[in-house]
Structure formats: structure tokens, C-alpha cells
Design an enzyme around this catalytic site. Structure first.
Site, mmCIF file in Angstrom:
data_model
loop_
_atom_site.group_PDB
_atom_site.id
_atom_site.type_symbol
_atom_site.label_atom_id
_atom_site.label_comp_id
_atom_site.label_asym_id
_atom_site.label_seq_id
_atom_site.Cartn_x
_atom_site.Cartn_y
_atom_site.Cartn_z
ATOM 1 N N ARG A 95 22.070 79.833 -13.971
ATOM 2 C CA ARG A 95 22.044 79.271 -13.247
ATOM 3 C C ARG A 95 21.597 78.152 -12.303
ATOM 4 O O ARG A 95 20.550 78.366 -12.293
ATOM 5 C CB ARG A 95 22.698 80.427 -12.224
ATOM 6 C CG ARG A 95 23.672 81.026 -12.009
ATOM 7 C CD ARG A 95 25.318 81.078 -12.854
ATOM 8 N NE ARG A 95 25.981 82.458 -12.810
ATOM 9 C CZ ARG A 95 25.978 82.759 -14.014
ATOM 10 N NH1 ARG A 95 25.754 82.745 -14.836
ATOM 11 N NH2 ARG A 95 27.110 83.497 -14.285
ATOM 12 N N GLU A 102 30.494 73.470 -10.065
ATOM 13 C CA GLU A 102 31.021 73.001 -10.890
ATOM 14 C C GLU A 102 32.871 73.663 -11.266
ATOM 15 O O GLU A 102 32.997 74.760 -9.906
ATOM 16 C CB GLU A 102 31.415 74.496 -12.335
ATOM 17 C CG GLU A 102 29.371 73.419 -12.548
ATOM 18 C CD GLU A 102 28.825 75.728 -13.740
ATOM 19 O OE1 GLU A 102 29.216 76.473 -13.450
ATOM 20 O OE2 GLU A 102 27.654 75.478 -13.422
ATOM 21 N N HIS A 139 28.518 74.543 -19.307
ATOM 22 C CA HIS A 139 28.513 76.095 -18.841
ATOM 23 C C HIS A 139 29.629 76.855 -20.058
ATOM 24 O O HIS A 139 30.539 77.597 -19.676
ATOM 25 C CB HIS A 139 29.214 76.593 -17.285
ATOM 26 C CG HIS A 139 28.882 77.771 -16.807
ATOM 27 N ND1 HIS A 139 29.086 77.614 -15.773
ATOM 28 C CD2 HIS A 139 28.292 78.954 -17.800
ATOM 29 C CE1 HIS A 139 28.246 79.311 -15.985
ATOM 30 N NE2 HIS A 139 27.839 79.721 -17.375
#
Length: 327
Positions: A236, A265, A285
Site C-alpha cells: 500500500r 487510485e 495495482h
């Protein structure tokens, strides 16, 4: 139940074998991402249950207040994006399997793929070849290099094993209990946090984002890394002190970064500093985005929906919500 699914970018979930676990429910899937509160309210107003894909959408108290029919939120893993207190107050049950016994091998594989890509400059070499240029520089060999694993949990342990298979010297920094576990697995714990960052050729970050770990990697930590070192984050972005990584890369310590996670994001700004640096490899991601991982994760998520509908909820995060009358 009326089940709404958010942020299924490629309309993948209905193609999974486990999707049949939602048979008998009315399922609506949204393939785009929206943050606008009014639009989310419009989309979800009639939903009884909400299925989330990781932390793609923030579920705020203001949104919960606008969804009078909502009774269940089903997802997997940690939930910093959900206002659990607001859900409890409204009688909305949050279910999330923390998958303590099932490492995300997909995330571990991507992590090592990024390490190989960055150290051998694979994206740059491939792009140069397509542009008509034959070789653009010299990469680095992993064998004999020191791989630092910061956070020795399920994924960190798997990445450490990959490093060992590639002949790397694995060094671990983590909580005391995790360092002891690493030692019992044959990996060397670092003598100190400072020496960990100073001595590693690659530092790979592997921990959950909770209040205690937010910003745990500081500017001082990054500044101790070698100019030739690589910093990898597939966990993260919030684990790193805000702004510290960009500043550190501009100063040349560390010299390289490989990232799968970002403060914002989805990241759609091509002018983001991290996307404009030649010494940074970025992916959107995708650590857990494989069909096999989706089958594993959404089997749990859909089972939680089915269990709730049957009156036997499982993996309940906020038990108090079960005792409160629904609005």
C-alpha cells in the site's frame, strides 16, 4: 437479495466459476469507477448488499446514510476504506475474510517480477528494441545481492523464498515475533532498522495498512538506501511517508523503485512524478489481479453474501451490527 458490485473494471466476476454462488440473487455489476457521492447514491440506493473489490471505493458515513436498504457489505482483507462505525450505527453488517492462511501468491509473484524487471531494466530494453535501438545499458544480477523483506507475513515469507531460490541473501526487518519466525525459517533478521535500509540491494515492503503502519517508511529510511538500491512496494502506498519516495528518488537514494500501489487510485494522471521518472517502474495495482486469485477471493466474498442471506452471517467485522435494528 439485490447485490451491487462496484469497480469490476473488466466485467470479470461474472466469468468466474464461483459467480454461481450468487445464483438466486439479483446482481448488478458496475465496471467503471466513480467517487461522486450523488452518483454512488443513485447506483446503490436499492441495493441490499454491496460487494467491494479491495479498497477501490471509499464507503463513507455520508454514503451509508443515503442507502436505506443496505444491510451487508461483503469483501476480503483489510477495510480502511469503510467507515465501520457508521455501518454499525446503521445496522449494516460488514463481512471480510482476513485470509490468514492463504498467502497471495499472485502478489508475491508480481513483486519478484518487478524486482527482475527493475534490476535488468526489462521495460526499458523492450521499449528501446521496439524503437529500433539494440541494447541500452547494463543490468544487475540478483544472485549474491541482498534482498530486504520489510514485514514478514504471508506474502513477505513467499517473496523471501523466491529470493532464496534466486541465490539472494535475504535479510528481514519486522516486528520482534515476525523476526523470530523469519529466523526459524532460516532467514537472517537485521540487527537494526538503520542497518536494514543501509545494507540491502533491494527493499521490498510487505505489510497491511493500518493506523500503526501508516507512514512507517520514512524519508530517513529511504535516505539510508544505496544509490544503486531498489525500493519495491506492492502493498500500500500509505505505508510510505507522504512525498518521501519522490523526494528520495530525486536525491538518488534509492536509485530505483518499482511500484504497484499509489496514493491515488485509479491513477490516471500521466504527469504524476512517479510515472515520469526513468528510474521507476509502475504497474496499476495488479498484484492480486489474476483469475486464480479472483476465484480464491470471490469464493469467500460470495459465500459471505450467501451466508448472510441464509441468516447465518460469517466473517463479521462488526458484531454489534447484528444486534441493532436495521433502519
Amino acid at each position: 437479495m439485490r447485490v451491487a458490485v462496484l469497480d469490476d473494471y473488466f466485467d470479470t466476476l461474472r466469468t468466474l466459476d464461483c459467480f454461481s454462488r450468487l445464483d438466486g440473487h439479483e446482481v448488478t455489476i458496475f465496471t467503471d469507477h466513480v467517487d461522486d457521492l450523488d452518483e454512488l447514491t443513485r447506483r446503490l440506493r436499492s441495493a441490499d448488499a454491496l460487494v467491494l473489490i479491495r479498497e477501490r471505493t471509499k464507503i463513507s458515513a455520508r454514503l451509508i446514510e443515503r442507502l436505506p436498504n443496505l444491510r451487508l457489505i461483503s469483501q476480503r482483507s483489510v477495510y480502511p476504506h469503510i467507515d465501520v462505525a457508521a455501518c454499525t450505527k446503521a445496522g449494516v453488517v460488514v463481512c471480510s475474510n482476513m485470509h490468514a492462511g492463504t498467502p497471495s501468491y499472485a502478489a508475491a509473484e508480481l513483486t519478484f517480477g518487478l524486482i527482475l524487471s527493475a534490476m535488468r531494466k526489462i521495460p526499458q530494453q523492450a521499449a528501446a528494441l521496439k524503437a529500433g535501438v539494440w541494447q541500452t545499458g547494463v543490468g544487475r544480477t540478483l544472485r549474491g545481492a541482498t534482498l530486504g523483506i520489510y514485514g514478514y507475513g504471508r506474502i513477505g515469507e513467499a517473496v523471501a523464498g523466491y529470493g532464496r531460490a534466486f541465490g539472494m541473501n535475504v535479510l528481514v526487518w519486522a516486528r520482534e515475533a515476525s523476526r523470530a519466525k523469519a529466523a526459524s525459517d532460516g532467514f537472517r533478521p537485521a540487527a537494526s532498522r538503520e542497518s536494514f535500509f543501509e545494507s540491502c540491494d533491494v527493499v521490498s515492503l510487505h505489510m497491511r495498512l493500518v493506523h500503526a503502519t501508516r507512514g512507517i517508511v520514512t524519508a530517513a529510511d529511504l535516505g539510508r538506501m544505496r544509490p544503486t538500491a531498489l525500493f519495491v512496494n506492492t502493498s500500500r502506498a500509505g505505508l510510505v511517508e507522504p512525498g518521501a519516495l519522490v523526494a528520495a528518488l530525486k536525491r538518488g537514494r534509492p536509485g530505483l523503485a518499482a511500484l504497484d500501489v499509489f496514493d491515488e487510485e485509479p491513477l490516471r494522471d500521466p504527469e504524476n512524478p512517479l510515472l515520469c521518472m526513468d528510474n521507476v517502474i509502475c504497474t496499476p495495482h495488479i498484484g492480486y489481479v489474476t483469475l486464480e486469485e479472483y476465484e480464491l477471493q470471490f469464493a469467500d466474498i460470495f459465500d459471505q453474501v450467501a451466508a448472510f442471506a441464509a441468516g447465518r452471517p460469517i466473517n463479521v467485522v462488526n458484531q454489534d451490527a447484528l444486534e441493532r435494528p436495521h433502519r
